[in-house]
Enzyme design. Structure first.
Site, PDB file in Angstrom:
ATOM      1  N   ARG A   1      23.558 -35.058   4.371  1.00 27.68           N
ATOM      2  CA  ARG A   1      21.868 -34.927   4.801  1.00 27.68           C
ATOM      3  C   ARG A   1      20.720 -34.086   4.296  1.00 27.68           C
ATOM      4  O   ARG A   1      20.921 -33.517   2.956  1.00 27.68           O
ATOM      5  CB  ARG A   1      22.405 -33.771   6.408  1.00 27.68           C
ATOM      6  CG  ARG A   1      23.738 -33.984   7.262  1.00 27.68           C
ATOM      7  CD  ARG A   1      23.651 -32.836   7.874  1.00 27.68           C
ATOM      8  NE  ARG A   1      23.965 -31.884   7.324  1.00 27.68           N
ATOM      9  CZ  ARG A   1      25.543 -31.648   6.151  1.00 27.68           C
ATOM     10  NH1 ARG A   1      26.377 -32.138   7.044  1.00 27.68           N
ATOM     11  NH2 ARG A   1      25.809 -30.225   5.995  1.00 27.68           N
TER      12      ARG A   1
ATOM     13  N   ARG B   1      36.522 -28.254 -11.427  1.00 27.02           N
ATOM     14  CA  ARG B   1      35.043 -27.207 -12.582  1.00 27.02           C
ATOM     15  C   ARG B   1      35.807 -25.953 -12.179  1.00 27.02           C
ATOM     16  O   ARG B   1      36.258 -25.662 -11.152  1.00 27.02           O
ATOM     17  CB  ARG B   1      34.086 -27.843 -11.878  1.00 27.02           C
ATOM     18  CG  ARG B   1      33.444 -28.859 -11.753  1.00 27.02           C
ATOM     19  CD  ARG B   1      32.968 -28.817 -12.920  1.00 27.02           C
ATOM     20  NE  ARG B   1      31.655 -28.476 -13.682  1.00 27.02           N
ATOM     21  CZ  ARG B   1      31.609 -28.259 -15.026  1.00 27.02           C
ATOM     22  NH1 ARG B   1      31.947 -28.795 -15.762  1.00 27.02           N
ATOM     23  NH2 ARG B   1      30.455 -27.471 -15.353  1.00 27.02           N
TER      24      ARG B   1
ATOM     25  N   GLU C   1      27.637 -15.945 -13.176  1.00 25.87           N
ATOM     26  CA  GLU C   1      28.455 -16.830 -12.484  1.00 25.87           C
ATOM     27  C   GLU C   1      27.750 -18.364 -13.224  1.00 25.87           C
ATOM     28  O   GLU C   1      27.119 -19.076 -13.103  1.00 25.87           O
ATOM     29  CB  GLU C   1      28.636 -17.347 -10.778  1.00 25.87           C
ATOM     30  CG  GLU C   1      29.362 -18.588 -10.481  1.00 25.87           C
ATOM     31  CD  GLU C   1      29.411 -18.449  -8.811  1.00 25.87           C
ATOM     32  OE1 GLU C   1      29.068 -19.690  -8.931  1.00 25.87           O
ATOM     33  OE2 GLU C   1      28.890 -17.925  -8.933  1.00 25.87           O
TER      34      GLU C   1
ATOM     35  N   TYR D   1      37.711 -30.134  -1.746  1.00 25.61           N
ATOM     36  CA  TYR D   1      36.604 -28.373  -1.327  1.00 25.61           C
ATOM     37  C   TYR D   1      37.313 -28.593   0.244  1.00 25.61           C
ATOM     38  O   TYR D   1      36.352 -29.147   0.634  1.00 25.61           O
ATOM     39  CB  TYR D   1      35.733 -28.631  -1.998  1.00 25.61           C
ATOM     40  CG  TYR D   1      34.243 -27.673  -1.862  1.00 25.61           C
ATOM     41  CD1 TYR D   1      35.146 -26.614  -2.389  1.00 25.61           C
ATOM     42  CD2 TYR D   1      33.531 -27.221  -0.148  1.00 25.61           C
ATOM     43  CE1 TYR D   1      34.643 -25.646  -2.198  1.00 25.61           C
ATOM     44  CE2 TYR D   1      33.043 -26.241  -0.578  1.00 25.61           C
ATOM     45  CZ  TYR D   1      34.031 -25.289  -1.174  1.00 25.61           C
ATOM     46  OH  TYR D   1      33.203 -23.637  -1.024  1.00 25.61           O
TER      47      TYR D   1
ATOM     48  N   ARG E   1      24.035 -18.792 -10.668  1.00 26.82           N
ATOM     49  CA  ARG E   1      22.944 -18.257  -9.402  1.00 26.82           C
ATOM     50  C   ARG E   1      23.537 -16.168 -10.019  1.00 26.82           C
ATOM     51  O   ARG E   1      24.598 -16.512 -11.303  1.00 26.82           O
ATOM     52  CB  ARG E   1      24.276 -18.417  -8.479  1.00 26.82           C
ATOM     53  CG  ARG E   1      25.093 -18.556  -8.087  1.00 26.82           C
ATOM     54  CD  ARG E   1      25.700 -18.433  -6.868  1.00 26.82           C
ATOM     55  NE  ARG E   1      27.452 -18.772  -6.207  1.00 26.82           N
ATOM     56  CZ  ARG E   1      27.843 -19.008  -5.031  1.00 26.82           C
ATOM     57  NH1 ARG E   1      26.571 -19.584  -4.311  1.00 26.82           N
ATOM     58  NH2 ARG E   1      29.135 -19.238  -5.197  1.00 26.82           N
TER      59      ARG E   1
END
Length: 382
Positions: A172, A248, A299, A347, A278
């Protein structure tokens, strides 16, 4: 009573275990870690008193009333709005990209209509049908916003050039033409007042449920049970006989300070010269609490090794053949259902995991005595 094995004590396993235990089944839950809750496990830090999300931030958000009701049944959900910031080129911006981000980034004072026209003028009109993530972004928002907020972050998060990622990842238009900086747009949003672990503890508190910690469930043990619900890694179930599916993983570098480190729960870093993606400062996930000390985590994302915790499945086109082969093996198994993020190699947000677990349990309860159930909740290749 029929004997049921549930492998994994994250949301998938806990929802199914509770549902079947309440229906009179004898349920054994196998957890290979020392704690319940999977990657949603939380604990109270002794030094600071801050509630820590051990495996990274988990913010509950959903439009699904059943998923929300599951949470409120087991804990007090506190109001929480996720307001993500991003540091780019020494400046701090709000995400998702909204009218404030646009006006700040381009040093303008555009109205919503003016901003829409402006972004449209920046889009790459030479791209008719985007072939990859980068082209999708360029078609949507143009080069400047793409490189500031998406390119570097994506490279660090996935370890891949955005040209190698499918366009479908960016489904989107990632822009709001108002000043709404609520990261999510769901009807129900919140945080469990006493952390996520309380939810799992209460859901598993049933006389028909037995918990086994630090216990790896082996494929040959399936014959000891009438049915198995497996939320572990799909390739691990078959002992990686065809090779490993790609994931990952994340590394977290803990830091402590007095007071307040960054003034917000999540700060993204889009610049590629900064190695982490982050920083999350966990006391800001519980704004109803007060703490003199703070704990925050840098992170880092990298390729998942054999001894690492898998976080994000890498569903690239070139890897679909291996996944398909594992699915074919799974479909030959009897009396087992593969569920959850790892079991279906997708996910999944927490609320979707809860919904699908309820669907699986309900389907199982409608089976006839002679039926077997070996299924993925949805087509994992979709």
């Amino acid at each position: 009573m029929k004997k049921i094995a549930v492998v994994g004590s994250g949301f998938s396993g806990v929802v199914i275990a509770q549902k079947l235990a309440e229906e009179g089944y004898s349920v054994e839950v196998f957890e290979q870690r020392f704690h319940i809750g999977g990657n949603s496990y939380s604990y109270r830090d002794e030094e600071s008193g801050v509630m820590i999300h051990k495996y990274g931030p988990h913010i509950f958000h959903t439009d699904n009333e059943n998923a929300w009701n599951f949470m409120t049944k087991h804990t007090q959900m506190m109001p929480y709005v996720n307001r993500v910031k991003s540091t780019v080129n020494g400046q701090v911006y709000s995400l998702p990209i909204n009218l404030h981000t646009i006006n700040q980034f381009f040093q303008k004072a555009l109205s919503p209509k003016e901003a829409k026209a402006f972004i449209e003028s920046l889009s790459d009109k030479s791209i008719e049908e985007p072939r990859n993530f980068e082209e999708q972004a360029l078609k949507f928002i143009g080069k400047d916003l793409y490189e500031a907020f998406f390119k570097g972050y994506t490279i660090k998060q996935w370890g891949l050039d955005p040209k190698e990622l499918p366009a479908s990842i960016l489904k989107r238009l990632p822009v709001r033409f108002n000043y709404d900086d609520n990261y999510f747009a769901h009807k129900f949003q919140g945080m469990p007042k006493n952390g996520y672990t309380e939810v799992f503890e209460k859901a598993l508190d049933h006389q028909n449920i037995t918990l086994h910690f630090n216990r790896v469930f082996k494929r040959e043990e399936c014959t000891n049970y009438d049915h198995v619900f497996y939320s572990g890694a799909l390739d691990a179930y078959f002992d990686y006989k065809l090779g490993r599916l790609d994931y990952r993983t994340l590394d977290f570098k803990m830091q402590r300070e007095e007071g307040d480190f960054q003034g917000t729960a999540v700060m993204n870093y889009g610049d590629t010269n900064i190695p982490f993606t982050r920083i999350s400062e966990h006391k800001h996930f519980a704004p109803w609490e007060e703490h003199d000390k703070t704990v925050y985590f840098e992170e880092y994302s990298r390729e998942c090794g054999s001894d690492d915790i898998p976080y994000y499945p890498i569903r690239l086109t070139g890897k679909q053949l291996l996944l398909k082969e594992y699915i074919e093996l799974a479909e030959m198994e009897k009396n087992i259902t593969f569920v959850g993020r790892l079991g279906t190699y997708r996910y999944l947000d927490m609320d979707v995991t809860i919904k699908e677990a309820f669907d699986v349990a309900d389907k199982f309860l409608t089976l006839k005595e002679s039926e077997t159930m070996t299924t993925f909740v949805v087509d994992p290749l979709a």
